[in-house]
Write an enzyme that holds these catalytic residues in place. Sequence first.
Site: not given
Ligand code: PAF
Length: 282
Positions: A30-31, A33, A36-37, A149, A186, A189
């Site tokens: 969900m951006g 980033l 962790g991402h 994750g 990480m 939020r």
């Molecule tokens: O973990 C997240 O960021 C969200 O739940 C996901 C998997 C991108 C689905 O919107």
Amino acid sequence: MEIYYKSETLRLALSLFIKKKEKIGFVPTMGALHLGHMSLVERALRENDCVVVSIFVNPTQFNNPEDLEKYPKTLENDVALIETLNENVLIYTPNVSDIYKNNISSKKYRFSGLEHEMEGKHREGHFDGVGTVLDKLFRIITPTKAYFGEKDFQQLQVVKKLVEIELLPVSIIGCSIVREKSGLAMSSRNKRLTESQKSEASLINKTLIEVVNKFKTESISELNKYVNDIFNKHPNLALEYFEIANVKTLKTAKRKRKENTYRAFIAVFTGNVRLIDNIALN
Ligand code: PAF
């Protein structure tokens, strides 16, 4: 790296990889980033020929309108971070209508009861929203492997169930939690926390580590009391739940059984920011 806003143009780009029978990795986000991402994207790049990173704040998985409205949006930074990888990454950042057309609602799922535990109890409809958006994204992207994750351990189990239910030919790969030096997991939020809130929030992981140390010798009710007592002494951190659960069913464990594998799960509010974490116990 290319950015796609529409599913049709993304599909067109992906068709070149599909024609050559190349592997498509997928990292849904969900951006906002963070490292962790990035560790998910790096692993996906090692294991596939190209990687799609979706950046889409999915409205149907938020039960709290304030959380949706305040969810950090940092597309420019996100793109800059992905650009540092300098590889075959396709960013897909659709708007709500590209995903939902004019029906912004979620399908009702039964994930074998996984959806009723922990996050499911505290965030009504959350996993229906996650399942709905991922089902749509999996069908657009047709990934070989998708990476998640373990911070959202319950989500990871739900997604494994989702691909079984929807018969989607994708392997779901769980990846270890990436932490700040302080131990704080990480999370996008974390961007909403002040420095002092961040340092207070490191108590979450410290407490989980103590739970691991005590797990062999103390009963589950003693551990529950231990964690509740700690957070009662910290008025800036409001414990929403602490649970020790069986990793397969995610059902709350009342007493330990040798044959079962357990994890501890926690959700804590720091101000109005909700943080979750979890840790393996045996
Ligand atoms: O973990 C997240 O960021 C969200 O739940 C996901 C998997 C991108 C689905 O919107």
